[in-house]
Design an enzyme around this catalytic site. Structure first.
Site, PDB file in Angstrom:
ATOM      1  N   LYS A 117       5.568   6.359   0.608  1.00  0.00           N
ATOM      2  CA  LYS A 117       5.873   5.049   0.355  1.00  0.00           C
ATOM      3  C   LYS A 117       7.305   4.845  -0.059  1.00  0.00           C
ATOM      4  O   LYS A 117       8.344   5.918   0.055  1.00  0.00           O
ATOM      5  CB  LYS A 117       5.429   4.489  -0.935  1.00  0.00           C
ATOM      6  CG  LYS A 117       4.681   2.787  -1.546  1.00  0.00           C
ATOM      7  CD  LYS A 117       3.788   2.330  -0.765  1.00  0.00           C
ATOM      8  CE  LYS A 117       3.583   1.535  -0.799  1.00  0.00           C
ATOM      9  NZ  LYS A 117       2.041   0.955  -0.785  1.00  0.00           N
TER      10      LYS A 117
HETATM   11  P1  NAD Z   1       2.424  -9.813  -1.378  1.00  0.00           P
HETATM   12  O1  NAD Z   1       3.893 -10.110  -1.333  1.00  0.00           O
HETATM   13  O2  NAD Z   1       1.523 -10.710  -0.064  1.00  0.00           O
HETATM   14  O3  NAD Z   1       1.985 -10.260  -2.654  1.00  0.00           O
HETATM   15  C1  NAD Z   1       2.256 -10.125  -3.811  1.00  0.00           C
HETATM   16  C2  NAD Z   1       1.561 -11.594  -4.426  1.00  0.00           C
HETATM   17  O4  NAD Z   1       1.681 -10.903  -6.055  1.00  0.00           O
HETATM   18  C3  NAD Z   1       2.580 -12.284  -4.906  1.00  0.00           C
HETATM   19  O5  NAD Z   1       1.048 -13.571  -4.899  1.00  0.00           O
HETATM   20  C4  NAD Z   1       3.547 -12.684  -5.720  1.00  0.00           C
HETATM   21  O6  NAD Z   1       3.664 -14.196  -6.213  1.00  0.00           O
HETATM   22  C5  NAD Z   1       2.026 -12.154  -6.883  1.00  0.00           C
HETATM   23  N1  NAD Z   1       2.446 -11.597  -7.834  1.00  0.00           N
HETATM   24  C6  NAD Z   1       4.086 -10.331  -7.760  1.00  0.00           C
HETATM   25  N2  NAD Z   1       4.706 -10.366  -9.219  1.00  0.00           N
HETATM   26  C7  NAD Z   1       3.641 -10.888 -10.531  1.00  0.00           C
HETATM   27  C8  NAD Z   1       2.918 -10.890 -11.545  1.00  0.00           C
HETATM   28  N3  NAD Z   1       4.266 -10.641 -12.424  1.00  0.00           N
HETATM   29  N4  NAD Z   1       2.088 -11.635 -11.938  1.00  0.00           N
HETATM   30  C9  NAD Z   1       1.266 -11.966 -10.921  1.00  0.00           C
HETATM   31  N5  NAD Z   1       1.621 -11.872  -9.627  1.00  0.00           N
HETATM   32  C10 NAD Z   1       2.001 -11.647  -9.008  1.00  0.00           C
HETATM   33  O7  NAD Z   1       1.759  -8.156  -1.122  1.00  0.00           O
HETATM   34  P2  NAD Z   1       0.507  -7.639  -0.727  1.00  0.00           P
HETATM   35  O8  NAD Z   1       0.435  -6.912   0.395  1.00  0.00           O
HETATM   36  O9  NAD Z   1      -0.809  -8.498  -0.976  1.00  0.00           O
HETATM   37  O10 NAD Z   1       0.012  -6.835  -2.082  1.00  0.00           O
HETATM   38  C11 NAD Z   1      -0.452  -6.488  -3.463  1.00  0.00           C
HETATM   39  C12 NAD Z   1      -0.770  -5.338  -3.495  1.00  0.00           C
HETATM   40  O11 NAD Z   1      -1.447  -4.912  -3.000  1.00  0.00           O
HETATM   41  C13 NAD Z   1       0.421  -4.470  -3.917  1.00  0.00           C
HETATM   42  O12 NAD Z   1      -0.287  -3.882  -5.370  1.00  0.00           O
HETATM   43  C14 NAD Z   1       0.262  -3.423  -2.571  1.00  0.00           C
HETATM   44  O13 NAD Z   1       0.661  -2.338  -2.795  1.00  0.00           O
HETATM   45  C15 NAD Z   1      -1.618  -3.664  -2.874  1.00  0.00           C
HETATM   46  N6  NAD Z   1      -1.677  -2.874  -0.962  1.00  0.00           N
HETATM   47  C16 NAD Z   1      -1.496  -3.984   0.024  1.00  0.00           C
HETATM   48  C17 NAD Z   1      -1.424  -3.703   0.730  1.00  0.00           C
HETATM   49  C18 NAD Z   1      -1.942  -4.736   2.543  1.00  0.00           C
HETATM   50  O14 NAD Z   1      -2.075  -4.542   3.417  1.00  0.00           O
HETATM   51  N7  NAD Z   1      -0.611  -5.249   2.305  1.00  0.00           N
HETATM   52  C19 NAD Z   1      -2.205  -2.795   1.430  1.00  0.00           C
HETATM   53  C20 NAD Z   1      -2.967  -1.804   0.482  1.00  0.00           C
HETATM   54  C21 NAD Z   1      -2.064  -2.699  -0.868  1.00  0.00           C
END
Ligand code: NAD
Length: 429
Positions: A114
């Site tokens: 990561k």
């Molecule tokens: P993203 O950047 O697309 O979205 C993140 C969201 O979280 C946004 O809406 C943002 O406003 C919100 N956010 C940030 N800080 C916040 C807070 N303090 N309180 C409330 N909301 C908050 O990110 P993503 O890709 O959707 O990833 C989200 C989570 O899922 C992360 O933990 C990431 O590691 C995990 N994840 C993502 C993927 C992927 O394929 N994108 C895969 C596995 C896990």
């Protein structure tokens, strides 16, 4: 330059503590070989790079990026890149370790890594983000590569950023190997070698897990009420697919605002608003804005944390009314939060299972590029569903065998696979 947005502060500390605590507990339960335990307790490589970029105003700024490679016993390192001001070595370390368990559990030929940049991307223009991304890729150099370490999107990174990484990496290699390097990164736009369906893979996988849970518990998803924290890639697609099952989104929170509507919120309208509003929900008209802390106590059947780590804590776990917490985010539940949920009898589909659809999709993108093939979205979603179903049942079986919860069941399945690999292969020299 984009306008600065005020984001609510996040508890970033402690993710490493959480993952190591979970690992130690699982290793004890399954009596993991002591040598393998020592290896897995450490990361293989930790890279920190400082690199300069000229901003639109002509000034130079120096950025700090990280890539932590935890373990590659099962295959090349794999894991996302996050652009956020909570990114540091500790966070990257914790998230890299979770990736190793996730890829092992999903049965993929990958290890775990990561990384990211310590930055709030909302403070930079698109051109600046392109230069920052390209220079970060250049600084990482041959520490990443299609058979060594393959980044993917994570918080605040997207297909466009992945395309810049692939292009920069390939452009610094001989033209004769340009297309042999396309799979240095996954989550690319389809036009740049991406996989149809990779955009929705994580949310699709979250919902595939929720459907398996509902079947197991004889719970009817039609009319079920759910809430989502984080409305980015994972939050949106989870809401999109849960709606197709007849469930109702009653509250949503992102970094800018929190909304509730007991009659249901339309994820498509939310997404359209967010897209038009710099990826912020603030100002959405289809629901009532409430205080952020009220989010956790909203009456619902399913809660999907899909934002950052350490969000469900002793401070709010007691208010949660859901029967199921489906961890879309990585590490959203801290140790105390989990203890409270367990006491209340709340089921938890653990992150390394629940959000594994993303890395499974990434695996198929990598394979598609390696084989120079192009697959249809329907084929891709069937393959992801199949892998998720297999993992879900393995976890439920391991949890039964060891009389433990699903998180520990998931760890046991993952650690068994890693242990077998080390036992079969031995250690060089
Ligand atoms: P993203 O950047 O697309 O979205 C993140 C969201 O979280 C946004 O809406 C943002 O406003 C919100 N956010 C940030 N800080 C916040 C807070 N303090 N309180 C409330 N909301 C908050 O990110 P993503 O890709 O959707 O990833 C989200 C989570 O899922 C992360 O933990 C990431 O590691 C995990 N994840 C993502 C993927 C992927 O394929 N994108 C895969 C596995 C896990």
């Amino acid at each position: 330059m984009a306008t600065k947005t005020k984001e609510k502060p996040v508890r970033k500390e402690g993710m490493y503590e959480v993952v190591m605590n979970q690992f130690a507990h699982a290793a004890d339960l399954m009596k993991l070989d002591p040598g393998v335990r020592k290896i897995l307790a450490k990361t293989n490589t930790e890279i920190e790079v400082n690199f300069p970029v000229r901003l639109d105003n002509g000034k130079i700024e120096v950025f700090t990026g990280y890539r932590v490679q935890h373990n590659n016993a099962l295959g090349p390192y794999k894991g996302g890149l996050r652009y956020h001001d909570t990114v540091d070595l500790d966070a990257a370390r914790a998230l890299a370790i979770w990736m190793t368990w996730k890829t092992a559990l999903a049965g993929l030929p990958f290890g775990g890594a990561k990384g990211g940049i310590h930055i709030n991307p909302k403070n930079y223009s698109k051109h600046e983000l392109e230069r920052i991304t390209r220079r970060f890729t250049y600084a990482l150099g041959d520490n990443i590569g299609p058979d060594l370490d393959i980044p993917a999107p994570d918080v605040n990174t997207n297909p466009q950023i992945m395309a810049w990484i692939a292009d920069t990496f390939s452009s610094t290699k001989s033209p004769t190997t340009r297309f042999a390097n396309l799979h240095v990164v996954t989550g690319k736009p389809v036009g740049a070698g991406g996989l149809a369906g990779r955009d929705r893979a994580t949310g699709f996988g979250v919902v595939a897990n929720i459907k398996s849970w509902a079947k197991l518990k004889k719970f009817n998803l039609k009319g079920a009420r759910f809430t989502v924290q984080g409305f980015g890639n994972v939050g949106y697609w989870t809401a999109h697919f849960l709606l197709k099952e007849g469930a109702i989104l009653v509250a949503v929170q992102d970094a800018s605002a929190t909304f509730r509507n007991d009659k249901g919120i339309d994820p498509e309208a939310l997404q359209a608003h967010s897209d038009a509003n710099g990826r912020n929900l603030k100002g959405f008209k289809g629901a009532k804005e409430i205080k952020p802390d009220e989010f956790w106590g909203i009456k619902c059947d399913i809660l999907v944390p899909a934002a950052l780590g350490n969000q469900i804590t002793a401070a709010n776990a007691g208010q949660i009314t859901a029967r199921l917490v489906a961890e879309g985010a990585n590490g959203p539940t801290d140790i105390e939060g989990e203890a409270i949920l367990k006491k209340k009898g709340v089921d938890i589909i653990p992150d390394i299972l629940c959000n594994s659809g993303g890395v499974i999709g990434s695996y198929y993108e990598w394979l598609q590029n390696k084989r120079a093939e192009i697959w249809k979205i329907e084929e891709v979603l069937v393959m992801i569903q199949d892998k998720i179903d297999t993992s879900f049942h393995k976890v439920v079986d391991a949890a039964k065998e060891f009389k433990v919860d699903w998180r520990m069941g998931a760890y046991i399945v993952a650690l068994r696979r890693l242990e077998d690999t080390y036992m079969d292969r031995g250690i060089f020299p």
